[in-house]
Scaffold this motif. Structure first.
Motif, PDB file in Angstrom:
ATOM      1  N   GLY A   1       0.820  -1.203   0.000  1.00 38.91           N
ATOM      2  CA  GLY A   1       0.000   0.000   0.000  1.00 38.91           C
ATOM      3  C   GLY A   1       0.856   1.256   0.000  1.00 38.91           C
ATOM      4  O   GLY A   1       2.085   1.205   0.154  1.00 38.91           O
ATOM      5  N   LEU A   2       0.197   2.396  -0.162  1.00 37.09           N
ATOM      6  CA  LEU A   2       0.904   3.668  -0.099  1.00 37.09           C
ATOM      7  C   LEU A   2       1.457   3.902   1.304  1.00 37.09           C
ATOM      8  O   LEU A   2       0.851   3.516   2.299  1.00 37.09           O
ATOM      9  CB  LEU A   2      -0.035   4.815  -0.480  1.00 37.09           C
ATOM     10  N   VAL A   3       2.597   4.565   1.368  1.00 38.18           N
ATOM     11  CA  VAL A   3       3.231   4.936   2.634  1.00 38.18           C
ATOM     12  C   VAL A   3       3.472   6.436   2.579  1.00 38.18           C
ATOM     13  O   VAL A   3       4.258   6.911   1.752  1.00 38.18           O
ATOM     14  CB  VAL A   3       4.553   4.175   2.853  1.00 38.18           C
ATOM     15  N   SER A   4       2.793   7.181   3.431  1.00 36.68           N
ATOM     16  CA  SER A   4       2.760   8.631   3.258  1.00 36.68           C
ATOM     17  C   SER A   4       3.533   9.389   4.323  1.00 36.68           C
ATOM     18  O   SER A   4       3.837   8.863   5.407  1.00 36.68           O
ATOM     19  CB  SER A   4       1.305   9.120   3.240  1.00 36.68           C
ATOM     20  N   LEU A   5       3.842  10.623   3.998  1.00 32.58           N
ATOM     21  CA  LEU A   5       4.398  11.591   4.930  1.00 32.58           C
ATOM     22  C   LEU A   5       3.319  12.617   5.239  1.00 32.58           C
ATOM     23  O   LEU A   5       2.688  13.159   4.330  1.00 32.58           O
ATOM     24  CB  LEU A   5       5.600  12.305   4.311  1.00 32.58           C
ATOM     25  N   GLU A   6       3.113  12.876   6.543  1.00 34.09           N
ATOM     26  CA  GLU A   6       2.124  13.877   6.957  1.00 34.09           C
ATOM     27  C   GLU A   6       2.852  15.005   7.668  1.00 34.09           C
ATOM     28  O   GLU A   6       3.211  14.900   8.836  1.00 34.09           O
ATOM     29  CB  GLU A   6       1.073  13.254   7.878  1.00 34.09           C
ATOM     30  N   LEU A   7       3.065  16.100   6.942  1.00 34.26           N
ATOM     31  CA  LEU A   7       3.834  17.230   7.456  1.00 34.26           C
ATOM     32  C   LEU A   7       2.959  18.476   7.434  1.00 34.26           C
ATOM     33  O   LEU A   7       3.213  19.448   6.720  1.00 34.26           O
ATOM     34  CB  LEU A   7       5.106  17.416   6.628  1.00 34.26           C
ATOM     35  N   SER A   8       1.911  18.441   8.259  1.00 30.96           N
ATOM     36  CA  SER A   8       0.845  19.438   8.180  1.00 30.96           C
ATOM     37  C   SER A   8       1.278  20.828   8.614  1.00 30.96           C
ATOM     38  O   SER A   8       0.581  21.805   8.331  1.00 30.96           O
ATOM     39  CB  SER A   8      -0.348  18.988   9.027  1.00 30.96           C
ATOM     40  N   ARG A   9       2.398  20.957   9.297  1.00 35.87           N
ATOM     41  CA  ARG A   9       2.861  22.276   9.750  1.00 35.87           C
ATOM     42  C   ARG A   9       3.956  22.836   8.848  1.00 35.87           C
ATOM     43  O   ARG A   9       4.594  23.837   9.191  1.00 35.87           O
ATOM     44  CB  ARG A   9       3.376  22.177  11.188  1.00 35.87           C
ATOM     45  N   ASP A  10       4.169  22.195   7.710  1.00 44.64           N
ATOM     46  CA  ASP A  10       5.312  22.556   6.877  1.00 44.64           C
ATOM     47  C   ASP A  10       4.935  22.949   5.455  1.00 44.64           C
ATOM     48  O   ASP A  10       5.770  22.852   4.550  1.00 44.64           O
ATOM     49  CB  ASP A  10       6.297  21.382   6.833  1.00 44.64           C
ATOM     50  N   SER A  11       3.718  23.424   5.268  1.00 44.54           N
ATOM     51  CA  SER A  11       3.326  23.836   3.918  1.00 44.54           C
ATOM     52  C   SER A  11       4.202  24.965   3.390  1.00 44.54           C
ATOM     53  O   SER A  11       4.419  25.079   2.178  1.00 44.54           O
ATOM     54  CB  SER A  11       1.857  24.274   3.903  1.00 44.54           C
ATOM     55  N   HIS A  12       4.722  25.788   4.287  1.00 46.90           N
ATOM     56  CA  HIS A  12       5.537  26.923   3.860  1.00 46.90           C
ATOM     57  C   HIS A  12       6.864  26.496   3.242  1.00 46.90           C
ATOM     58  O   HIS A  12       7.510  27.274   2.550  1.00 46.90           O
ATOM     59  CB  HIS A  12       5.807  27.853   5.049  1.00 46.90           C
ATOM     60  N   ARG A  13       7.279  25.243   3.461  1.00 44.50           N
ATOM     61  CA  ARG A  13       8.530  24.765   2.866  1.00 44.50           C
ATOM     62  C   ARG A  13       8.325  23.484   2.052  1.00 44.50           C
ATOM     63  O   ARG A  13       9.261  22.704   1.853  1.00 44.50           O
ATOM     64  CB  ARG A  13       9.607  24.562   3.933  1.00 44.50           C
ATOM     65  N   ALA A  14       7.099  23.288   1.592  1.00 44.87           N
ATOM     66  CA  ALA A  14       6.800  22.087   0.811  1.00 44.87           C
ATOM     67  C   ALA A  14       7.619  22.024  -0.472  1.00 44.87           C
ATOM     68  O   ALA A  14       7.943  20.934  -0.947  1.00 44.87           O
ATOM     69  CB  ALA A  14       5.312  22.036   0.486  1.00 44.87           C
ATOM     70  N   ASP A  15       7.953  23.172  -1.040  1.00 46.55           N
ATOM     71  CA  ASP A  15       8.741  23.166  -2.267  1.00 46.55           C
ATOM     72  C   ASP A  15      10.077  22.476  -2.074  1.00 46.55           C
ATOM     73  O   ASP A  15      10.621  21.861  -2.996  1.00 46.55           O
ATOM     74  CB  ASP A  15       8.943  24.604  -2.779  1.00 46.55           C
ATOM     75  N   ARG A  16      10.632  22.545  -0.836  1.00 46.69           N
ATOM     76  CA  ARG A  16      11.886  21.874  -0.527  1.00 46.69           C
ATOM     77  C   ARG A  16      11.660  20.467   0.024  1.00 46.69           C
ATOM     78  O   ARG A  16      12.393  19.539  -0.319  1.00 46.69           O
ATOM     79  CB  ARG A  16      12.702  22.700   0.482  1.00 46.69           C
ATOM     80  N   LEU A  17      10.660  20.338   0.888  1.00 46.92           N
ATOM     81  CA  LEU A  17      10.471  19.051   1.556  1.00 46.92           C
ATOM     82  C   LEU A  17       9.988  17.964   0.612  1.00 46.92           C
ATOM     83  O   LEU A  17      10.361  16.791   0.773  1.00 46.92           O
ATOM     84  CB  LEU A  17       9.475  19.194   2.711  1.00 46.92           C
ATOM     85  N   VAL A  18       9.157  18.310  -0.362  1.00 46.09           N
ATOM     86  CA  VAL A  18       8.655  17.276  -1.276  1.00 46.09           C
ATOM     87  C   VAL A  18       9.806  16.542  -1.968  1.00 46.09           C
ATOM     88  O   VAL A  18       9.868  15.310  -1.923  1.00 46.09           O
ATOM     89  CB  VAL A  18       7.652  17.866  -2.283  1.00 46.09           C
TER      90      VAL A  18
END
Length: 281
Positions: free
Chosen positions: A247-264
């Motif tokens: 199955g899919l294995v996800s990352l939940e980084l709900s407080r980090d939308s401001h740096r999603a461009d780097r974290l993704v």
């Protein structure tokens, strides 16, 4: 085996959903954990069926799988976070949460999602724990029955501080509602559980309906990017490979939308490095 990595849209709220999905696909993610919320695919906005059909087509075009997440903070009540729940004191509030979860099941069915994940909720202070447990069992069973009719997997997630706090609580619930699967957030194991994350993957492999692997500090419920907490992520990756989780294995980084461009891109690079460095056992 290759692990199918996904990313939760609650960590992409500064991006339009279509832009977020395209970014995930471009960086090699296999899927998305879609949190139905005001920012992304609001289930209470007009034309839900048509919007869902369009989204399903977009996911197919991008070759992204999906799971549906239901942990939106203020979707049901703009003034109270995560309210109402399956263990709210008022019966009408509990009914609203059940109706919402059934709607999420319908969206998941129309998207062809692998699972719908949800949690129990924090025990209302005015409720007796035994009564709250009965309400929980009733609510979960109602949602699970609807999901069974729609052909959707439902996964209940132990959340620190909630009535189903850890894997032992989930086991008790599953004994009363056998149709549920486990939504395992391995980070939660080092916050409140009595299970180490990799051991939990191995022990509950046959029950996994959804999995998340973001990092956390030990004893603190704070979702963090890989390498920013105390979880042995390499051991978790090795355990997922060992049990052959597909199955899919996800990352939940709900407080980090401001740096999603780097974290993704950084997160999947870290996860792939760990995956490639593991040997099958």
């Amino acid at each position: 085996m290759t692990i199918r990595w996904a990313y939760n849209t609650n960590g992409l709220t500064s991006h339009r959903l279509d832009d977020a999905l395209e970014m995930l696909a471009d960086h090699g993610y296999a899927g998305v954990a879609l949190t139905l919320d005001v920012a992304h695919h609001d289930p209470f906005a007009p034309d839900l069926a048509a919007r869902t059909a369009t989204l399903a087509e977009r996911l197919r075009d991008l070759e992204l799988g999906s799971v549906v997440e239901t942990g939106a903070r203020f979707l049901l009540d703009p003034r109270r976070k995560h309210h109402p729940t399956l263990v709210s004191a008022d019966a009408s509030d509990r009914a609203r949460r059940i109706d919402f979860l059934r709607l999420c099941v319908d969206v998941a069915a129309d998207l062809g999602s692998e699972a719908v994940s949800f949690w129990a909720g924090v025990l209302a202070p005015e409720l007796d724990a035994d009564d709250a447990w009965k309400h929980l069992v009733h609510g979960v069973a109602t949602v699970a029955e609807h999901a069974r009719r729609r052909g959707v997997t439902v996964a209940v997630e132990p959340e620190p501080g909630m009535l189903v706090d850890d894997l032992d609580d989930w086991t008790s619930l599953q004994s009363e509602v056998p149709d549920i699967t486990l939504a395992l957030d391995t980070g939660h194991c080092i916050v409140s559980g009595r299970w180490e994350p990799a051991a939990a993957v191995r022990a509950f492999a046959g029950h996994l309906g959804a999995v998340a692997v973001e990092d956390m500090p030990r004893g603190v419920h704070d979702h963090r990017a890989p390498g920013e907490g105390d979880m042995d992520l390499g051991a978790v990756v090795g355990a997922l490979r060992h049990v052959g989780h597909r199955g899919l294995v996800s990352l939940e980084l709900s407080r980090d939308s401001h740096r999603a461009d780097r974290l993704v891109p950084e997160a999947i690079a870290t996860l792939r490095a760990l995956e490639n460095g593991e040997e099958d056992t």
